[in-house]
Design an enzyme around this catalytic site. Structure first.
Site, PDB file in Angstrom:
ATOM      1  N   ASP A  11      -2.253  31.882 -17.016  1.00 34.69           N
ATOM      2  CA  ASP A  11      -1.645  30.562 -17.014  1.00 34.69           C
ATOM      3  C   ASP A  11      -0.139  30.744 -16.768  1.00 34.69           C
ATOM      4  OD1 ASP A  11      -1.336  27.751 -17.488  1.00 34.69           O
ATOM      5  OD2 ASP A  11      -0.723  28.209 -19.542  1.00 34.69           O
ATOM      6  N   ASP A  35       2.777  27.788 -17.419  1.00 37.23           N
ATOM      7  CA  ASP A  35       3.577  27.082 -18.419  1.00 37.23           C
ATOM      8  C   ASP A  35       3.068  27.386 -19.829  1.00 37.23           C
ATOM      9  OD1 ASP A  35       5.242  25.661 -16.542  1.00 37.23           O
ATOM     10  OD2 ASP A  35       3.519  24.384 -16.110  1.00 37.23           O
ATOM     11  N   ASP A  86      -2.706  30.065 -23.200  1.00 39.52           N
ATOM     12  CA  ASP A  86      -2.132  29.573 -24.446  1.00 39.52           C
ATOM     13  C   ASP A  86      -2.711  28.253 -24.928  1.00 39.52           C
ATOM     14  OD1 ASP A  86       0.246  27.193 -23.937  1.00 39.52           O
ATOM     15  OD2 ASP A  86      -0.554  28.242 -22.210  1.00 39.52           O
TER      16      ASP A  86
END
Length: 333
Positions: free
Chosen positions: A45, A47, A215
């Site tokens: 990922d 961001d 996240d």
């Protein structure tokens, strides 16, 4: 006239939310070649994972709809009142800032994981393909990586994200979705791409080990699709793994990831000599094997359980609540 990058509206002056877990200075980690035989492929990922802040939020808060409106729009997505694609178009369409001025704001506000650059060198030295998976805009992500890593290093990272049409004066920002349909996804195309590309073995005949790093909510489906899963400590992906009893490794920085990858690779080398299945093989990770970042999105989406699709590529699969309700009524008629 587009607002200046150094003078954002006062209403948006509150600090941007950061996902950073406070860390002491980390010791250097050896980025040299491990000398192991198994091919490893990383998907990550962007961001909140590589960078602590969200690139889109920085732009929307300073040069677009503002943080208050953005929070309202986020809730509309969560409630099903509006689709992710519809809301995203409003957010990006609200921007009035030249690309380079917007980048200057991101350059100042963004904080890269303190160990990512070393980890990326480690990947290069070990011939580990590193792919970024994001629902953001590819030109934005590429510009950020070019700045923080340098163009030469950034060029080694493939990005799967939406393209963008941005006017020279910055008065118009328009996402160019990966698929030009109501939901942005051609299922037949995805299935065909899967049949052609999602093979078990890699080009050199070995079966690669698939690593995913994330996240948050958008990473939930990928949690089930990797041989090795890393979840940033204390955030939603880790909570999901605990709730669903999924094996994962928590991390605070990419230094933690690098140490674990070295450990896992050496254990695999001892057990398998790089032949056959990885020692921690996950059958569901077959989907990722041999897929390049250029087709990973449709391949991954095609094989993702229906109830999880909206979390992977919400601009493709999120439907308006009204549309869903109408379809249910018609089905009963």
């Amino acid at each position: 006239m587009a607002p200046s990058a150094i003078n954002p509206p006062a209403v948006d002056a509150k600090p941007l939310r950061t996902l950073r877990v406070p860390q002491a200075t980390i010791p250097a980690v050896d980025a040299s070649s491990m000398g192991t035989k198994r091919k490893i492929i990383c998907f990550s990922d962007f961001d909140g994972t590589i960078f602590m802040q969200d690139t889109g939020h920085i732009l929307f808060n300073a040069f677009g709809c503002g943080s208050a409106r953005r929070e309202i729009l986020d809730k509309q997505i969560q409630s099903g009142e509006r689709s992710f694609r519809d809301v995203s178009e409003e957010m990006w369409g609200s921007l009035d800032v030249p690309f380079e001025d917007g980048f200057e704001a991101m350059k100042t506000a963004l904080e890269i994981d303190q160990a990512f650059q070393t980890f990326h060198k480690f990947c290069l030295n070990n011939k580990i393909p590193f792919n970024v998976i994001s629902a953001g805009l590819k030109p934005v992500l590429r510009r950020v990586l070019d700045h923080f890593l340098g163009e030469a290093a950034s060029a080694h990272i493939d990005i799967v994200a939406n393209e963008a049409d941005i006017s020279t004066d910055g008065s118009s920002w328009r996402p160019v979705w990966r698929h030009d349909t109501e939901l942005g996804h051609d299922k037949a195309l995805s299935i065909n791409e899967y049949k052609e590309s999602a093979k078990l073995e890699s080009d050199d005949g070995t079966i690669p080990m698939i690593v995913f790093i994330g996240d948050g909510v958008s990473d939930l489906p990928a949690a089930r699709e990797a041989d090795v899963l890393f979840a940033r400590r204390g955030l939603r992906l880790e909570e999901y793994c605990i709730e669903h009893k999924l094996p994962y490794i928590p991390f605070d920085t990419f230094a933690d990831i690098q140490k674990e990858v070295i450990k896992i690779a050496k254990i695999d080398d001892e057990k398998t000599k790089g032949k056959g299945l990885p020692s921690n093989f996950n059958p569901r990770a077959n989907l990722w094997r041999r897929v390049s970042s250029k087709n990973a999105v449709p391949l991954f989406a095609a094989m993702t359980p229906r109830e999880e699709k909206m979390f992977v590529w919400p601009e493709t699969f999120t439907q308006l609540k009204g549309v869903q309700e109408n379809a249910a009524v018609e089905a009963k008629a």
